[in-house]
Design a protein around this motif. Structure first.
Motif, short mmCIF file in Angstrom:
data_model
loop_
_atom_site.label_atom_id
_atom_site.label_comp_id
_atom_site.label_asym_id
_atom_site.label_seq_id
_atom_site.Cartn_x
_atom_site.Cartn_y
_atom_site.Cartn_z
N GLY A 26 0.81 -1.21 0.00
CA GLY A 26 0.00 0.00 0.00
C GLY A 26 0.85 1.26 0.00
O GLY A 26 0.56 2.23 -0.72
N ALA A 27 1.92 1.26 0.79
CA ALA A 27 2.84 2.41 0.80
C ALA A 27 3.47 2.59 -0.57
O ALA A 27 3.66 3.72 -1.05
CB ALA A 27 3.92 2.20 1.86
N ALA A 28 3.78 1.48 -1.24
CA ALA A 28 4.35 1.55 -2.59
C ALA A 28 3.32 2.10 -3.58
O ALA A 28 3.64 2.95 -4.43
CB ALA A 28 4.83 0.17 -3.03
N SER A 29 2.08 1.65 -3.47
CA SER A 29 1.02 2.13 -4.37
C SER A 29 0.82 3.63 -4.23
O SER A 29 0.69 4.37 -5.22
CB SER A 29 -0.30 1.40 -4.07
OG SER A 29 -0.16 0.01 -4.20
N TYR A 30 0.80 4.09 -2.97
CA TYR A 30 0.63 5.52 -2.73
C TYR A 30 1.82 6.31 -3.28
O TYR A 30 1.65 7.40 -3.85
CB TYR A 30 0.48 5.77 -1.23
CG TYR A 30 0.25 7.21 -0.88
CD1 TYR A 30 -0.97 7.82 -1.10
CD2 TYR A 30 1.28 7.98 -0.32
CE1 TYR A 30 -1.18 9.16 -0.78
CE2 TYR A 30 1.08 9.32 0.01
CZ TYR A 30 -0.15 9.89 -0.23
OH TYR A 30 -0.35 11.22 0.08
N ALA A 31 3.03 5.76 -3.17
CA ALA A 31 4.22 6.45 -3.68
C ALA A 31 4.20 6.51 -5.21
O ALA A 31 4.62 7.52 -5.79
CB ALA A 31 5.48 5.74 -3.19
N ILE A 32 3.74 5.44 -5.85
CA ILE A 32 3.66 5.45 -7.32
C ILE A 32 2.73 6.56 -7.78
O ILE A 32 3.08 7.38 -8.64
CB ILE A 32 3.17 4.08 -7.84
CG1 ILE A 32 4.27 3.03 -7.69
CG2 ILE A 32 2.75 4.18 -9.32
CD1 ILE A 32 3.79 1.61 -7.93
N PHE A 33 1.54 6.59 -7.20
CA PHE A 33 0.57 7.62 -7.58
C PHE A 33 1.11 9.02 -7.29
O PHE A 33 1.04 9.93 -8.13
CB PHE A 33 -0.74 7.39 -6.83
CG PHE A 33 -1.75 8.49 -7.02
CD1 PHE A 33 -2.51 8.56 -8.18
CD2 PHE A 33 -1.94 9.45 -6.04
CE1 PHE A 33 -3.43 9.57 -8.36
CE2 PHE A 33 -2.86 10.47 -6.21
CZ PHE A 33 -3.62 10.53 -7.38
N SER A 34 1.66 9.22 -6.11
CA SER A 34 2.14 10.54 -5.71
C SER A 34 3.32 11.00 -6.57
O SER A 34 3.42 12.18 -6.94
CB SER A 34 2.54 10.52 -4.23
OG SER A 34 1.45 10.17 -3.41
N TYR A 35 4.22 10.07 -6.90
CA TYR A 35 5.36 10.41 -7.75
C TYR A 35 4.89 10.81 -9.14
O TYR A 35 5.36 11.83 -9.70
CB TYR A 35 6.32 9.22 -7.83
CG TYR A 35 7.44 9.42 -8.82
CD1 TYR A 35 8.52 10.25 -8.53
CD2 TYR A 35 7.41 8.78 -10.06
CE1 TYR A 35 9.53 10.45 -9.45
CE2 TYR A 35 8.43 8.96 -10.98
CZ TYR A 35 9.49 9.81 -10.68
OH TYR A 35 10.49 9.99 -11.59
N LEU A 36 3.97 10.05 -9.72
CA LEU A 36 3.46 10.38 -11.05
C LEU A 36 2.71 11.70 -11.04
O LEU A 36 2.81 12.50 -11.97
CB LEU A 36 2.55 9.26 -11.56
CG LEU A 36 3.24 7.91 -11.83
CD1 LEU A 36 2.21 6.86 -12.25
CD2 LEU A 36 4.33 8.04 -12.89
N MET A 37 1.96 11.95 -9.97
CA MET A 37 1.26 13.22 -9.85
C MET A 37 2.23 14.40 -9.76
O MET A 37 2.04 15.43 -10.41
CB MET A 37 0.37 13.20 -8.60
CG MET A 37 -0.95 12.50 -8.80
SD MET A 37 -2.06 13.40 -9.93
CE MET A 37 -2.40 14.89 -8.99
N SER A 38 3.27 14.25 -8.95
CA SER A 38 4.24 15.33 -8.82
C SER A 38 4.94 15.61 -10.15
O SER A 38 5.21 16.76 -10.49
CB SER A 38 5.29 15.00 -7.74
OG SER A 38 6.08 13.88 -8.11
N LYS A 39 5.19 14.56 -10.91
CA LYS A 39 5.81 14.71 -12.22
C LYS A 39 4.84 15.40 -13.20
O LYS A 39 5.24 16.28 -13.97
CB LYS A 39 6.20 13.34 -12.77
CG LYS A 39 7.07 13.35 -13.99
CD LYS A 39 7.54 11.93 -14.32
CE LYS A 39 8.39 11.92 -15.59
NZ LYS A 39 8.82 10.55 -15.94
#
Length: 383
Positions: free
Chosen positions: A366-379
């Motif tokens: 779950g922490a990884a899923s949230y990081a994937i979404f957040s990283y793509l959003m920041s990009k």
């Protein structure tokens, strides 16, 4: 309250990215239908994501004799590779995950994180091991996600004062991890992250609002409302550890809080046998016969009541049950289901689903899923 144009733009981009994570290969017309955005808005967002390398088009298959074939859009697997870590009281678990939700590596360190120094050392050790494993596989890690107990501030990366972890007060775990590894770090409540992982890559892809309950080291919940994490006003929600289990806790819960070990202690006294911790109870209990089955049914009945209580407050489409007690199988789950359904205000409209037996695996992914979404959003939002 009127949203600023930039807020609305970010929300729309987030809806598209989240949908593409959950349903890779969705054509533009379907993205417009499911997000309720105009085709023009969807085309603009998708074009921007493609330019940034966040999305790509796939060859379409023509479905009829007339017209163009719809062109599927997806987020490529290599758009982001992240380390996701669950920083729990008694262990640190981590995974490496690609943007397609594929697990590339994992690591478990079963030692206490009670002090800030221990938590930091164990977190750094697990992250470094996973980065090294990724490097050996010629994969670059783009970001780190950390799941931790609440209350916390996702924006500042600070854990405030989780129950039973007094040395963690105002623990700036995001900042120190970012300085250590030189990567963006995204902090999320452990239960929230696990629920978000179900939304992006699990069985809740098609469910807009649901509650994911965890009956394991503690009793907590991750809440997704209208496709977004509900975190409350102060960085925490779903903390149901103090929902009294009336059959097992006649006295008020003391400062240790309510966990499954609390329940097991009461069950040990009732059965007249010391089965030890929750893990030992699960291992031995299934072989102890009818009396134990009756007790396990009572546990299911009480937890079903709690599940219904939370459901009545938030009104989700579904409730997902996770944790070690699922290992008891039908005896436990049927008792929980019967109690849940009998205590619901909404009748049979809320679905009850079985989730993940391993809470800590769910928290790290779950922490990884949230990081994937957040990283793509920041990009996507970086001009």
């Amino acid at each position: 309250m009127i949203s600023k144009p930039s807020d609305l733009k970010g929300k729309n981009i987030g809806r598209v990215i989240q949908l593409l994570l959950a349903k890779p290969g969705t054509p533009r017309v379907e993205l417009a239908r499911q997000t309720e955005l105009t085709k023009t808005t969807i085309s603009s967002i998708v074009a921007s994501l493609i330019d940034l390398g966040i999305a790509e088009e796939l060859p379409g298959e023509k479905m009829g004799l007339v017209g163009k074939a719809p062109i599927p859009v997806r987020i490529p697997s290599d758009a982001a590779t992240v380390v996701g870590v669950n920083l729990a009281r008694g262990s640190t678990t981590g995974v490496v995950m690609s943007a397609s939700g594929k697990l590339l590596a994992s690591c478990v360190k079963s030692v206490s994180n009670k002090t800030r120094a221990d938590a930091t050392a164990n977190l750094f050790d697990v992250v470094q091991r996973l980065i090294n494993e990724s490097y050996r596989n010629e994969t670059r890690v783009d970001a780190i996600g950390i799941g931790a107990p609440s209350p916390l501030d996702k924006k500042s990366g600070v854990v405030y004062s989780p129950f039973g972890l007094s040395d963690w007060r105002n623990f700036a775990i995001g900042e120190i991890t970012e300085k250590k590894f030189g990567l963006p770090v995204f902090l999320v409540n452990d239960s929230d992250g696990a629920a978000f992982g179900m939304k992006c890559f699990g069985k809740c892809r098609d469910i807009s609002s649901f509650i994911s309950l965890y009956f394991d080291e503690g009793i907590g919940a991750g809440i997704i409302l209208k496709d977004e994490i509900y975190s409350g006003s102060f960085g925490y929600s779903g903390e149901i550890s103090y929902a009294l289990l009336k059959s097992f806790c006649d006295e008020p819960i003391d400062n240790s809080g309510l966990s499954l070990d609390t329940i097991v202690s009461a069950l040990n006294s009732e059965l007249g046998e010391n089965l030890g911790s929750i893990d030992e109870f699960l291992r031995k209990g299934s072989a102890l016969g009818r009396r134990t089955a009756s007790v396990i049914g009572r546990v299911g009945d009480e937890l079903g009541r709690i599940a219904a209580l939370v459901s009545n407050i938030f009104g989700p489409e579904a409730v997902v049950v996770n944790g070690k007690l699922l290992d008891f199988g039908e005896i436990f789950f049927e008792a929980l289901k019967s109690s849940f359904e009998s205590n619901l205000f909404s009748g049979d409209r809320v679905r009850l689903l079985e989730g993940n037996n391993d809470q800590f695996e769910a928290f790290s992914t779950g922490a990884a899923s949230y990081a994937i979404f957040s990283y793509l959003m920041s990009k996507a939002l970086t001009d």
